[in-house]
Design an enzyme around this catalytic site. Structure first.
Site, mmCIF file in Angstrom:
data_model
loop_
_atom_site.group_PDB
_atom_site.id
_atom_site.type_symbol
_atom_site.label_atom_id
_atom_site.label_comp_id
_atom_site.label_asym_id
_atom_site.label_seq_id
_atom_site.Cartn_x
_atom_site.Cartn_y
_atom_site.Cartn_z
ATOM 1 N N HIS A 22 0.956 -1.172 0.014
ATOM 2 C CA HIS A 22 0.224 0.129 -0.041
ATOM 3 C C HIS A 22 1.036 1.332 0.154
ATOM 4 O O HIS A 22 1.815 1.501 0.580
ATOM 5 C CB HIS A 22 -1.027 -0.025 1.201
ATOM 6 C CG HIS A 22 -2.186 -0.734 1.078
ATOM 7 N ND1 HIS A 22 -3.053 -0.717 -0.106
ATOM 8 C CD2 HIS A 22 -2.491 -1.840 1.764
ATOM 9 C CE1 HIS A 22 -4.001 -1.533 0.103
ATOM 10 N NE2 HIS A 22 -3.804 -2.249 1.327
ATOM 11 N N CYS B 10 0.073 2.604 -4.651
ATOM 12 C CA CYS B 10 -0.946 3.684 -4.924
ATOM 13 C C CYS B 10 -0.274 5.063 -4.621
ATOM 14 O O CYS B 10 0.871 5.065 -3.907
ATOM 15 C CB CYS B 10 -2.058 3.681 -4.169
ATOM 16 S SG CYS B 10 -3.225 2.147 -4.377
#
Length: 355
Positions: free
Chosen positions: A154, A210
């Site tokens: 992440h 991301c």
């Protein structure tokens, strides 16, 4: 209050808690003893220097051979059994290690793997272990060294208050324990991996996360359109703070732009979940014929992601079904665009790629 000392084995900076007289290194396992300076007698004029500390598999590397040393840190985080769980990140880490060893001849002993599958507690991808691994990667590097930092997990953003970010946000990586220990901010990544690089050393970062476009805070971002035409965009902080290297070279491929999300999906491999960016990066290299350039790799990655998104019915607007199948977020899916950043500008179609 914490004191910073160098490990006696691999020279990695360690934080010694107040009052402690020794500390074990998380990477090379060497124990460094710290004596109270008031209790240490002055050295004898005939004293012999002590032998160098032990060097484990992640200890200080030997002097590089003529062709240079190759070292890598590979981090894959699945956030297992949490609401943040990802399915493809450990697969990404394993595939990257295989490619580095078999295509680019990285010695297995020179690759640190940080995943939840590791049995060594110091190889679990916590914030502290990732920090230690970054220090190890650049420690003692010499001209001719090739360094690789791969991260699959992440990524996020947080508000920047120093004026260094054009969009007002710092980019971050999320270690396994980010909910309790916090995220790793791009400023810290730049300080640990980019600024120490001396002349003749090259770092490649492959960041599958991301909001990862400028997560190394490199000075220039390659803006490329669908026709392959490009221009370099200046991302040097307006405050004038230095984010460059110490003469070395830092180049990063990332999964998407700062305002985009990256997919964790089985749509590309058709077999198992992977990060879309990692899969396309490895595929671009494996399918290359003749000389690879940074431009050809970036073009190949973007084309593969575009074609997969279009074939799944995403089109200009990603449907809810596509979002659910790909594990993306609303408006995300496979609409991500891999990015290339560097500490310096260069001709992306003329510069050969090699690790």
């Amino acid at each position: 209050m914490l004191m910073l000392i160098n490990c006696s084995g691999c020279r990695t900076p360690l934080q010694l808690p107040h009052g402690a007289t020794s500390i074990r290194c998380a990477l090379c396992q060497a124990v460094t003893h710290v004596a109270d300076p008031r209790s240490v007698p002055p050295p004898s004029p005939n004293a012999v220097a002590p032998p160098p500390g032990p060097t484990g598999p992640w200890g200080q590397p030997p002097p590089p051979p003529a062709h240079g040393n190759k070292r890598a840190v590979i981090c894959g985080i699945s956030y297992r059994n949490s609401r943040h769980e990802l399915k493809g990140c450990i697969n990404d880490a394993k595939c990257m290690k295989y490619m580095l060893m078999n295509r680019f001849h990285f010695p297995e002993s020179s690759i640190i793997m940080l995943t939840e599958e590791e049995r060594d507690p110091y190889k679990i991808p916590t914030k502290q272990n990732i920090r230690m691994a970054m220090y190890w990667l650049v420690q003692g590097c010499q001209p001719g060294d090739s360094l690789v930092f791969h991260y699959s997990g992440h990524g996020s953003q947080q508000r920047n208050y120093t004026g260094d970010e054009a969009d007002g946000y710092d980019e971050t990586l999320c270690p396994l324990d980010f909910e309790t220990q916090g995220m790793i901010v791009d400023d810290e990544i730049n300080t640990a991996l980019v600024r120490p690089l001396p002349h003749g050393v090259r770092l490649h970062a492959i960041i599958d996360a991301c909001h990862s476009g400028t997560v190394l805070d490199l000075s220039f971002l390659c803006r490329m359109n669908r026709s392959g035409q490009y221009m370099w965009e200046d991302h040097r902080p307006r405050s004038g703070v230095w984010k460059g290297t110490s003469g070395g070279e830092a180049i990063s491929f990332s999964g998407c732009d700062d305002d985009q999300t990256s997919a964790d999906t089985a749509a590309l491999s058709k077999i198992t979940s992977t990060g879309a960016m990692t899969f396309c990066f490895i595929q671009a290299i494996e399918r290359s014929q003749g000389m690879m350039t940074y431009g050809s790799i970036l073009n190949s990655m973007r084309a593969a992601i575009r074609s997969t998104g279009d074939s799944m019915g995403g089109g200009p607007v990603t449907s809810l079904i596509t979002m659910l199948l790909t594990g993306g977020s609303a408006g995300g899916g496979l609409r991500q665009e891999p990015q290339l950043t560097s500490n310096d500008m260069f001709d992306v179609y003329a510069k050969p790629f090699s690790l």
